[in-house]
Design an enzyme around this catalytic site. Structure first.
Site, PDB file in Angstrom:
ATOM      1  N   GLU A 146       0.957  -2.490   9.819  1.00 38.70           N
ATOM      2  CA  GLU A 146      -0.354  -3.112   9.549  1.00 38.70           C
ATOM      3  C   GLU A 146      -1.149  -2.249   8.564  1.00 38.70           C
ATOM      4  O   GLU A 146      -1.850  -2.764   7.694  1.00 38.70           O
ATOM      5  CB  GLU A 146      -1.181  -3.291  10.833  1.00 38.70           C
ATOM      6  CG  GLU A 146      -0.510  -4.041  11.974  1.00 38.70           C
ATOM      7  CD  GLU A 146      -0.174  -5.495  11.706  1.00 38.70           C
ATOM      8  OE1 GLU A 146      -0.280  -5.940  10.544  1.00 38.70           O
ATOM      9  OE2 GLU A 146       0.222  -6.184  12.654  1.00 38.70           O
ATOM     10  N   TYR A 177      -3.202  -4.262  -0.241  1.00 36.22           N
ATOM     11  CA  TYR A 177      -4.199  -5.068  -0.956  1.00 36.22           C
ATOM     12  C   TYR A 177      -4.972  -4.180  -1.929  1.00 36.22           C
ATOM     13  O   TYR A 177      -5.311  -4.594  -3.035  1.00 36.22           O
ATOM     14  CB  TYR A 177      -5.168  -5.745   0.017  1.00 36.22           C
ATOM     15  CG  TYR A 177      -4.483  -6.561   1.103  1.00 36.22           C
ATOM     16  CD1 TYR A 177      -3.773  -7.716   0.783  1.00 36.22           C
ATOM     17  CD2 TYR A 177      -4.533  -6.172   2.433  1.00 36.22           C
ATOM     18  CE1 TYR A 177      -3.135  -8.461   1.769  1.00 36.22           C
ATOM     19  CE2 TYR A 177      -3.901  -6.912   3.431  1.00 36.22           C
ATOM     20  CZ  TYR A 177      -3.197  -8.045   3.097  1.00 36.22           C
ATOM     21  OH  TYR A 177      -2.569  -8.767   4.072  1.00 36.22           O
TER      22      TYR A 177
HETATM   23 FE   FE2 Z   1      -0.380  -7.030   8.990  1.00 30.99          FE
HETATM   24 FE   FE2 Z   2       0.969  -7.982  12.172  1.00 29.25          FE
END
Ligand code: FE2
Ligand code: FE2
Length: 326
Positions: free
Chosen positions: A96, A103
């Site tokens: 994550e 980004y």
């Molecule tokens: Fe993610």
């Molecule tokens: Fe995820």
């Protein structure tokens, strides 16, 4: 005295942990391996409004991945007993953070500092984005017992399998038309991860739910539907605010409903919204990235650039191993 146990991978303690450990490690990637600078020309051809929408959706996605990496996964894994499942969730938490960072890698390659600063400010101040993330966070921080744990797992699957998709829509929509293809590939890699996160957390949920009596099960089921209604309403508002300027909010909402159904299925429920055709350009972008779809029993993954390509049959192997457990 309570003894602290070391994780022993030589003895299987979870039905799923091994399978998901293998799949997660196999599809590991880094943002720096994708040549985003090749998108510069394509970026310059977008209108100012299109650029702004693109940056808004990416900053919204950054917020969700930051939440999932820093709060969501750590909260869930701290309540999971099984040490192998804990390990898988820890790996997912790290991914994550790679998503959240990627980004920024796209931003720093394509946009100016002023544009970047203003988009982060936008994400911090957007009412709908803040509201949906806060609702999810409340459930993460509210884990006290098995019941509240189930609620947090539901919230987590909604985030993984549904809330991301109002943001994923635009990069896929552009990539489907040959625009910003390398950045689109990063989004494909992220989607490929989110799809197995949703399935894994969904399986943990289904196992937890089974421990309850019929009455509590139905309370949990009601909670899932109520939360989905609440989040979907916010997704509608969010999509309108972000996509109305380019006339796409209607299509985005359809895509969110499509993925909300997938989230419900990951939790072991029936689809919630009626079946609809989603935008073929977006579907193309989505499938080209190799999304793992446990329910339709197909998956194709192919990643160009320097990332080791996954073979077409990689998800098939995951499917087979999961099928064998049924
Ligand atoms: Fe993610
Ligand atoms: Fe995820």
């Amino acid at each position: 005295m309570n003894l602290i146990k070391p994780v022993n991978w030589n003895q299987q303690t979870s039905e799923y942990a091994n399978i998901f450990w293998d799949q997660n490690t196999k599809q590991f990637w880094l943002d720096t391996e994708i040549p985003i600078s090749k998108d510069k020309k394509s970026w310059e051809l977008l209108s100012e409004t299109e650029k702004e929408v693109y940056m808004k959706v990416l900053s919204g996605l950054t917020l969700l991945d930051t939440e999932q990496g820093g709060v969501g996964m750590p909260s869930v894994l701290s309540y999971v007993d099984d040490l192998q499942e804990k390990a898988v969730l820890t790996f997912m938490a790290a991914m994550e953070q790679i998503h959240a960072k990627s980004y920024s890698t796209i931003f720093t390659t394509l946009a100016t500092k002023v544009q970047i600063d203003s988009t982060f400010k936008w994400a911090e101040n957007n009412k709908w984005l803040q509201k949906k993330t806060k609702i999810i966070e409340e459930h993460y921080k509210g884990i006290r017992d098995s019941f509240t744990f189930c609620k947090a797992l539901i919230a987590s699957v909604f985030l993984e399998s549904c809330l991301f998709y109002s943001g994923f829509f635009y990069p896929f929509f552009l990539a489907g038309q040959g625009k910003l293809k390398n950045s689109g590939e990063i989004i494909s890699l992220i989607t490929r991860d989110e799809s197995i996160h949703g399935v894994f957390v969904g399986l943990i949920f289904q196992k937890e739910r089974e421990k309850f009596d019929a009455n509590t099960k139905s309370q949990i089921d009601d909670f899932a539907k109520t939360l989905l209604d609440e989040l979907y309403e916010l997704e509608e508002k969010y999509s309108e605010e972000v996509y109305d300027d380019i006339g796409l909010s209607h299509e985005v909402k359809k895509f969110v409903r499509y993925n909300a159904n997938k989230a419900m299925m990951n939790l072991g429920y029936e689809a919630y919204f009626k079946n609809e055709e989603i935008n073929p350009i977006v579907l193309n972008g989505l499938n080209a990235g190799g999304t793992f779809d446990f329910f339709s029993q197909k998956g194709s993954a192919y990643v160009k650039a320097k990332v080791e390509p996954l073979r077409e049959d990689d998800f098939e192997e995951l499917n087979k191993r999961l099928e064998a457990l049924k």
